[in-house]
Design a protein around this motif. Structure first.
Motif, PDB file in Angstrom:
ATOM      1  N   CYS A 127      -2.431   0.546 -13.010  1.00 10.69           N
ATOM      2  CA  CYS A 127      -1.979   1.327 -11.858  1.00 10.69           C
ATOM      3  C   CYS A 127      -1.955   2.774 -12.311  1.00 10.69           C
ATOM      4  O   CYS A 127      -1.444   3.081 -13.393  1.00 10.69           O
ATOM      5  CB  CYS A 127      -0.583   0.875 -11.427  1.00 10.69           C
ATOM      6  N   SER A 128      -2.524   3.671 -11.492  1.00 10.03           N
ATOM      7  CA  SER A 128      -2.666   5.073 -11.931  1.00 10.03           C
ATOM      8  C   SER A 128      -1.421   5.904 -11.652  1.00 10.03           C
ATOM      9  O   SER A 128      -1.344   7.052 -12.078  1.00 10.03           O
ATOM     10  CB  SER A 128      -3.865   5.719 -11.225  1.00 10.03           C
TER      11      SER A 128
ATOM     12  N   THR B  47       0.841  -1.204   0.000  1.00 10.67           N
ATOM     13  CA  THR B  47       0.000   0.000   0.000  1.00 10.67           C
ATOM     14  C   THR B  47       0.878   1.257   0.000  1.00 10.67           C
ATOM     15  O   THR B  47       1.820   1.367   0.778  1.00 10.67           O
ATOM     16  CB  THR B  47      -0.920  -0.004   1.235  1.00 10.67           C
ATOM     17  N   GLY B  48       0.562   2.157  -0.919  1.00  6.88           N
ATOM     18  CA  GLY B  48       1.344   3.383  -1.038  1.00  6.88           C
ATOM     19  C   GLY B  48       2.312   3.355  -2.212  1.00  6.88           C
ATOM     20  O   GLY B  48       2.758   4.402  -2.675  1.00  6.88           O
ATOM     21  N   THR B  49       2.635   2.140  -2.672  1.00  7.26           N
ATOM     22  CA  THR B  49       3.577   2.045  -3.784  1.00  7.26           C
ATOM     23  C   THR B  49       2.870   1.830  -5.130  1.00  7.26           C
ATOM     24  O   THR B  49       3.476   2.054  -6.179  1.00  7.26           O
ATOM     25  CB  THR B  49       4.593   0.904  -3.589  1.00  7.26           C
ATOM     26  N   HIS B  50       1.623   1.365  -5.071  1.00  4.45           N
ATOM     27  CA  HIS B  50       0.835   1.152  -6.281  1.00  4.45           C
ATOM     28  C   HIS B  50      -0.638   1.383  -5.953  1.00  4.45           C
ATOM     29  O   HIS B  50      -0.997   1.546  -4.776  1.00  4.45           O
ATOM     30  CB  HIS B  50       1.006  -0.280  -6.822  1.00  4.45           C
ATOM     31  N   ASP B  51      -1.462   1.365  -6.969  1.00  2.00           N
ATOM     32  CA  ASP B  51      -2.906   1.357  -6.766  1.00  2.00           C
ATOM     33  C   ASP B  51      -3.510   0.607  -7.956  1.00  2.00           C
ATOM     34  O   ASP B  51      -2.770   0.104  -8.804  1.00  2.00           O
ATOM     35  CB  ASP B  51      -3.477   2.773  -6.612  1.00  2.00           C
ATOM     36  N   VAL B  52      -4.830   0.527  -7.988  1.00  2.00           N
ATOM     37  CA  VAL B  52      -5.450  -0.167  -9.121  1.00  2.00           C
ATOM     38  C   VAL B  52      -6.802   0.461  -9.410  1.00  2.00           C
ATOM     39  O   VAL B  52      -7.519   0.910  -8.497  1.00  2.00           O
ATOM     40  CB  VAL B  52      -5.579  -1.687  -8.851  1.00  2.00           C
ATOM     41  N   THR B  53      -7.132   0.517 -10.683  1.00  2.00           N
ATOM     42  CA  THR B  53      -8.437   1.017 -11.083  1.00  2.00           C
ATOM     43  C   THR B  53      -8.850   0.356 -12.393  1.00  2.00           C
ATOM     44  O   THR B  53      -8.000   0.060 -13.240  1.00  2.00           O
ATOM     45  CB  THR B  53      -8.431   2.552 -11.236  1.00  2.00           C
ATOM     46  N   GLU B  54     -10.141   0.103 -12.516  1.00  2.00           N
ATOM     47  CA  GLU B  54     -10.639  -0.414 -13.787  1.00  2.00           C
ATOM     48  C   GLU B  54     -10.859   0.762 -14.719  1.00  2.00           C
ATOM     49  O   GLU B  54     -11.391   1.798 -14.316  1.00  2.00           O
ATOM     50  CB  GLU B  54     -11.953  -1.190 -13.591  1.00  2.00           C
ATOM     51  N   VAL B  55     -10.438   0.593 -15.947  1.00  2.00           N
ATOM     52  CA  VAL B  55     -10.537   1.678 -16.928  1.00  2.00           C
ATOM     53  C   VAL B  55     -11.137   1.169 -18.236  1.00  2.00           C
ATOM     54  O   VAL B  55     -11.300  -0.043 -18.424  1.00  2.00           O
ATOM     55  CB  VAL B  55      -9.142   2.290 -17.208  1.00  2.00           C
ATOM     56  N   SER B  56     -11.421   2.108 -19.129  1.00  2.00           N
ATOM     57  CA  SER B  56     -11.905   1.753 -20.464  1.00  2.00           C
ATOM     58  C   SER B  56     -10.731   1.273 -21.318  1.00  2.00           C
ATOM     59  O   SER B  56      -9.560   1.443 -20.944  1.00  2.00           O
ATOM     60  CB  SER B  56     -12.521   2.982 -21.124  1.00  2.00           C
ATOM     61  N   LYS B  57     -11.046   0.680 -22.467  1.00  2.00           N
ATOM     62  CA  LYS B  57      -9.976   0.254 -23.367  1.00  2.00           C
ATOM     63  C   LYS B  57      -9.116   1.436 -23.792  1.00  2.00           C
ATOM     64  O   LYS B  57      -7.894   1.339 -23.865  1.00  2.00           O
ATOM     65  CB  LYS B  57     -10.565  -0.435 -24.606  1.00  2.00           C
ATOM     66  N   ASP B  58      -9.775   2.549 -24.053  1.00  2.00           N
ATOM     67  CA  ASP B  58      -9.034   3.730 -24.487  1.00  2.00           C
ATOM     68  C   ASP B  58      -8.063   4.204 -23.392  1.00  2.00           C
ATOM     69  O   ASP B  58      -6.909   4.529 -23.663  1.00  2.00           O
ATOM     70  CB  ASP B  58     -10.024   4.845 -24.846  1.00  2.00           C
ATOM     71  N   ASP B  59      -8.565   4.217 -22.150  1.00  2.00           N
ATOM     72  CA  ASP B  59      -7.686   4.610 -21.042  1.00  2.00           C
ATOM     73  C   ASP B  59      -6.556   3.608 -20.861  1.00  2.00           C
ATOM     74  O   ASP B  59      -5.416   3.977 -20.559  1.00  2.00           O
ATOM     75  CB  ASP B  59      -8.487   4.713 -19.738  1.00  2.00           C
ATOM     76  N   TYR B  60      -6.883   2.336 -21.034  1.00  2.00           N
ATOM     77  CA  TYR B  60      -5.869   1.276 -20.932  1.00  2.00           C
ATOM     78  C   TYR B  60      -4.776   1.496 -21.977  1.00  2.00           C
ATOM     79  O   TYR B  60      -3.584   1.473 -21.674  1.00  2.00           O
ATOM     80  CB  TYR B  60      -6.557  -0.075 -21.134  1.00  2.00           C
ATOM     81  N   ASP B  61      -5.198   1.730 -23.204  1.00  2.00           N
ATOM     82  CA  ASP B  61      -4.222   1.909 -24.287  1.00  2.00           C
ATOM     83  C   ASP B  61      -3.344   3.129 -24.051  1.00  2.00           C
ATOM     84  O   ASP B  61      -2.164   3.131 -24.397  1.00  2.00           O
ATOM     85  CB  ASP B  61      -4.949   2.055 -25.631  1.00  2.00           C
ATOM     86  N   HIS B  62      -3.931   4.185 -23.465  1.00  2.00           N
ATOM     87  CA  HIS B  62      -3.194   5.442 -23.306  1.00  2.00           C
ATOM     88  C   HIS B  62      -2.688   5.669 -21.890  1.00  2.00           C
ATOM     89  O   HIS B  62      -2.149   6.734 -21.582  1.00  2.00           O
ATOM     90  CB  HIS B  62      -4.074   6.610 -23.756  1.00  2.00           C
TER      91      HIS B  62
ATOM     92  N   SER C 100      -9.795   8.215 -16.556  1.00  2.00           N
ATOM     93  CA  SER C 100     -10.873   9.197 -16.727  1.00  2.00           C
ATOM     94  C   SER C 100     -11.702   9.363 -15.462  1.00  2.00           C
ATOM     95  O   SER C 100     -12.333  10.392 -15.257  1.00  2.00           O
ATOM     96  CB  SER C 100     -11.814   8.748 -17.855  1.00  2.00           C
ATOM     97  N   ASN C 101     -11.696   8.319 -14.617  1.00  2.00           N
ATOM     98  CA  ASN C 101     -12.520   8.347 -13.413  1.00  2.00           C
ATOM     99  C   ASN C 101     -11.673   8.104 -12.160  1.00  2.00           C
ATOM    100  O   ASN C 101     -11.634   6.996 -11.621  1.00  2.00           O
ATOM    101  CB  ASN C 101     -13.628   7.284 -13.519  1.00  2.00           C
ATOM    102  N   PRO C 102     -10.986   9.151 -11.682  1.00  2.00           N
ATOM    103  CA  PRO C 102     -10.090   8.988 -10.526  1.00  2.00           C
ATOM    104  C   PRO C 102     -10.808   8.480  -9.281  1.00  2.00           C
ATOM    105  O   PRO C 102     -10.182   7.886  -8.407  1.00  2.00           O
ATOM    106  CB  PRO C 102      -9.548  10.410 -10.292  1.00  2.00           C
ATOM    107  N   GLY C 103     -12.134   8.662  -9.225  1.00  2.00           N
ATOM    108  CA  GLY C 103     -12.893   8.203  -8.072  1.00  2.00           C
ATOM    109  C   GLY C 103     -12.905   6.697  -7.910  1.00  2.00           C
ATOM    110  O   GLY C 103     -13.230   6.183  -6.843  1.00  2.00           O
ATOM    111  N   SER C 104     -12.545   5.987  -8.959  1.00  2.00           N
ATOM    112  CA  SER C 104     -12.600   4.528  -8.917  1.00  2.00           C
ATOM    113  C   SER C 104     -11.283   3.892  -8.468  1.00  2.00           C
ATOM    114  O   SER C 104     -11.169   2.681  -8.400  1.00  2.00           O
ATOM    115  CB  SER C 104     -12.949   3.991 -10.309  1.00  2.00           C
ATOM    116  N   ILE C 105     -10.289   4.707  -8.167  1.00  2.00           N
ATOM    117  CA  ILE C 105      -8.964   4.163  -7.828  1.00  2.00           C
ATOM    118  C   ILE C 105      -8.976   3.555  -6.424  1.00  2.00           C
ATOM    119  O   ILE C 105      -9.419   4.195  -5.466  1.00  2.00           O
ATOM    120  CB  ILE C 105      -7.889   5.267  -7.910  1.00  2.00           C
ATOM    121  N   ILE C 106      -8.493   2.320  -6.335  1.00  2.00           N
ATOM    122  CA  ILE C 106      -8.352   1.641  -5.039  1.00  2.00           C
ATOM    123  C   ILE C 106      -6.887   1.755  -4.617  1.00  2.00           C
ATOM    124  O   ILE C 106      -5.996   1.306  -5.338  1.00  2.00           O
ATOM    125  CB  ILE C 106      -8.754   0.166  -5.131  1.00  2.00           C
ATOM    126  N   THR C 107      -6.654   2.358  -3.451  1.00  2.00           N
ATOM    127  CA  THR C 107      -5.271   2.638  -3.042  1.00  2.00           C
ATOM    128  C   THR C 107      -4.772   1.691  -1.953  1.00  2.00           C
ATOM    129  O   THR C 107      -3.599   1.737  -1.597  1.00  2.00           O
ATOM    130  CB  THR C 107      -5.153   4.079  -2.528  1.00  2.00           C
TER     131      THR C 107
END
Ligand SMILES: [Cu+2]
Length: 120
Positions: free
Chosen positions: A98-99, A54-69, A73-80
């Motif tokens: 990882c964001s 915890t603190g070194t990475h996080d995880v969030t589900e993203v769209s394909k476009d966000d994944y590719d780039h 787009s939705n920082p509220g979904s990040i699990i830290t």
């Protein structure tokens, strides 16, 4: 007997530890998460467990476009907080990154295909 056991395995919900022993990291091998995913079957009802310090990475589900780039787009979904458990509730391709700056660019990203539970 072996057949019964394998059917029981297939029909029960599986917790997938992302990256197995490597956990959720910036991988040394750029194909780590693609290789890991290719060896598994993901079914609706299963869950992913992202294990990281915890603190070194996080995880969030993203769209394909966000994944590719490598964009979120939705920082509220990040699990830290580790361990992060994400339930797979719908079929189709799901994308996770990882964001943190640069991590996704260095292949800390995962794409999986989730299938419907079979009727066995
Ligand atoms: Cu990271």
């Amino acid at each position: 007997m072996a057949m019964v056991a394998s059917m029981a395995f297939c029909s029960s919900a599986t917790q997938h530890i992302v990256g197995d022993a490597s956990g959720w990291v910036i991988p040394n091998n750029r194909n780590l998460y693609a290789d890991w995913a290719s060896q598994r079957m993901f079914t609706v009802g299963d869950s992913l467990v992202f294990d990281f310090l915890t603190g070194t990475h996080d995880v969030t589900e993203v769209s394909k476009d966000d994944y590719d780039h490598c964009h979120v787009s939705n920082p509220g979904s990040i699990i830290t907080t580790s361990r992060a458990t994400i339930n797979l509730t719908s079929p189709g391709v799901h994308y996770y990154i990882c964001s943190l700056e640069g991590h996704c660019m260095f292949h800390q990203k995962l794409a999986i295909n989730v299938v419907m539970k079979s009727l066995f």
